[in-house]
Scaffold this motif. Structure first.
Motif, short mmCIF file in Angstrom:
data_model
loop_
_atom_site.label_atom_id
_atom_site.label_comp_id
_atom_site.label_asym_id
_atom_site.label_seq_id
_atom_site.Cartn_x
_atom_site.Cartn_y
_atom_site.Cartn_z
N PRO A 79 0.79 -1.19 0.17
CA PRO A 79 0.16 0.13 0.24
C PRO A 79 0.95 1.18 -0.12
O PRO A 79 0.46 2.34 -0.29
N ASP A 192 -11.80 -6.24 -10.52
CA ASP A 192 -12.05 -4.99 -9.55
C ASP A 192 -13.33 -4.39 -9.49
O ASP A 192 -13.56 -4.03 -8.34
N SER A 235 -10.66 5.74 0.49
CA SER A 235 -10.22 4.84 -0.30
C SER A 235 -11.02 5.44 -1.72
O SER A 235 -10.62 4.81 -2.89
N GLY A 237 -11.37 7.78 -4.11
CA GLY A 237 -10.71 9.17 -4.79
C GLY A 237 -11.07 9.73 -6.02
O GLY A 237 -12.23 9.42 -6.41
N ASP A 239 -11.40 9.53 -9.91
CA ASP A 239 -11.25 8.56 -10.74
C ASP A 239 -10.23 8.74 -11.81
O ASP A 239 -9.85 7.95 -12.54
N ASN A 286 -4.00 14.54 -2.03
CA ASN A 286 -3.04 13.51 -2.49
C ASN A 286 -3.67 12.25 -1.91
O ASN A 286 -3.55 11.04 -2.47
N ARG A 287 -4.53 12.13 -0.91
CA ARG A 287 -5.26 11.05 -0.20
C ARG A 287 -6.31 10.49 -1.45
O ARG A 287 -6.48 9.47 -1.62
N ARG A 289 -5.98 11.30 -4.79
CA ARG A 289 -5.35 10.79 -5.99
C ARG A 289 -4.72 9.43 -5.80
O ARG A 289 -4.31 8.93 -6.83
N GLY A 290 -4.84 8.80 -4.88
CA GLY A 290 -4.39 7.17 -4.76
C GLY A 290 -2.75 7.31 -4.94
O GLY A 290 -1.86 7.94 -4.27
N MET A 291 -2.36 6.38 -5.94
CA MET A 291 -0.94 6.48 -6.34
C MET A 291 -0.35 7.63 -7.15
O MET A 291 1.02 7.77 -7.15
N GLU A 292 -1.15 8.43 -7.69
CA GLU A 292 -0.61 9.56 -8.45
C GLU A 292 -0.39 10.75 -7.61
O GLU A 292 -1.26 11.85 -7.61
#
Length: 399
Positions: A79, A192, A235, A237, A239, A286-287, A289-292
């Motif tokens: 994660p 998914d 979780s 965020g 899209d 940032n939370r 945007r996930g991984m970006e």
């Protein structure tokens, strides 16, 4: 790395080319090596790694016989990993005694990693699995001295540059491969989707429980339910986050990013009184945007584009240097009057007390008090105990 051998970058006569991947880095266990930016070529007998210029000139490369591989698996990034590259772990047999010289004489690891910087082509793992299952080296083994064999005339062949098929059969096979890849992609997408639906069911169930307890004024929401509810909310965020590589210039990237910031932050900023500290904005965005993830510099540059684009929120810098995002409809006079009214009710107040009363951060509470003081509605008393603000009696009482 001590399982690799030096070998010529040409195929042996009994060897069959299968597929190749570009921009691959080798790891010795979990340690990076200097073997990066190369091509991995999968054959019926071996896994070859070499830099593109060496392979095109048929120079020496690294060779790993497939018979050394026990099994392979995709690495789970976890994660907190921000890497975009895909990694495959190859678990290998113990040291081989009869192997040819290679880049390392000793290694304490019994596995290597292949890091695919440009992403992993899903059929590659399928081809690798098929090659390990077929075990072509057992039916038609390579000679022990691979290098000598390759240098004998008529016993080696160059690697194919482009894999082509002709005729109706070739077209049918190509269509079948594309259909298979499409089916795999659709299957992964539905997996998914099922996970999202399961998470949505849990979220709806928890939200109903919380709403029911609040409606009944029971107030006995358990800590576990609160934590789970927050985790589901966190979780969810953005899209389709704006990324730098989608635009040719930095200016266009910052403009599009500013528009997305205004879209996702306008309502939250209004709900908390019209102002949000830039540090809170950074964490929230940032939370979502996930991984970006965004860098602080990119966020600041995007915020500076809010005013020129006439968006509903703008960047504001207080006299103290504190930066916030503020709704255009925000009116300082309303905030000043509310703080002045609170000062008259309580007699005096600190930034901590205002933060608790208004439900805002201490940083913003301190700025509200400073603005109220700047417009003559408050006076400060900076003592050892704390910085405390009082109503400005000089404006309210006659001299």
């Amino acid at each position: 790395m001590n399982r690799f051998e030096y070998a010529d970058s040409r195929l042996i006569s009994v060897e069959t080319y299968i597929t190749r991947e570009r921009n691959v880095r080798l790891y010795d266990g979990d340690m990076k090596t200097t073997f990066e930016g190369g091509e991995v070529i999968l054959t019926s007998h071996r896994l070859l790694w070499g830099r593109p210029e060496d392979i095109s000139q048929r120079r020496m490369c690294l060779s790993l016989p497939l018979r050394y591989i026990i099994f392979f698996e995709e690495e789970n990034p976890g994660p907190f990993s921000f890497s975009r590259s895909k990694k495959v772990i190859l678990h290998l047999l113990d040291d081989i005694l009869d192997k040819m010289p290679g880049p390392a004489a000793y290694s304490s690891n019994n596995y290597i990693k292949l890091s695919f910087k440009e992403g992993l082509n899903s059929p590659f793992l399928t081809h690798l699995s098929d090659a390990l299952t077929n075990k072509a080296w057992e039916r038609v083994p390579l000679l022990a001295n691979t290098n000598c064999t390759q240098n004998e005339p008529g016993n080696s062949k160059p690697l194919p540059v482009i894999k082509t098929r002709t005729g109706i059969i070739g077209i049918e096979r190509s269509l079948q491969e594309k259909q298979k890849a499409t089916d795999e992609s659709i299957s992964m997408a539905f997996q998914d989707l099922r996970k999202l639906m399961e998470m949505a069911k849990d979220m709806v169930s928890i939200s109903k429980t919380i709403s029911l307890k609040i409606r009944e004024k029971q107030g006995d929401i358990t800590e576990d339910e609160t934590v789970r509810f927050k985790s589901y909310l966190m979780s969810l965020g953005i899209d389709d986050p704006v990324t730098r590589d989608a635009y040719k210039s930095n200016n266009e990237y910052f403009r599009q990013l500013a528009k997305q910031l205004a879209k996702i932050l306008e309502d939250p900023i209004r709900e908390i009184g019209g102002i949000m500290a830039l540090t809170d904005v950074y964490c929230r965005v940032n939370r979502a945007r996930g991984m970006e993830l965004l860098s602080p510099e990119d966020l600041l540059n995007a915020c500076r584009q809010l005013a020129p684009l006439d968006l509903p929120i703008v960047l504001r810098v207080f006299d103290s240097g504190v930066m916030v995002l503020q709704a255009r409809s925000h009116d300082d006079s309303v905030v000043i009057e509310s703080v002045a009214e609170l000062l008259r009710e309580k007699g005096s107040i600190t930034a901590e007390e205002l933060a608790q009363s208004a439900g805002i951060s201490i940083l913003l509470a301190r700025e509200r008090l400073a603005v109220t003081e700047k417009y003559g509605k408050a006076c400060r008393d900076d003592s050892i105990e704390a910085l405390r603000f009082y109503p400005n009696r000089f404006l309210e009482e006659d001299g």
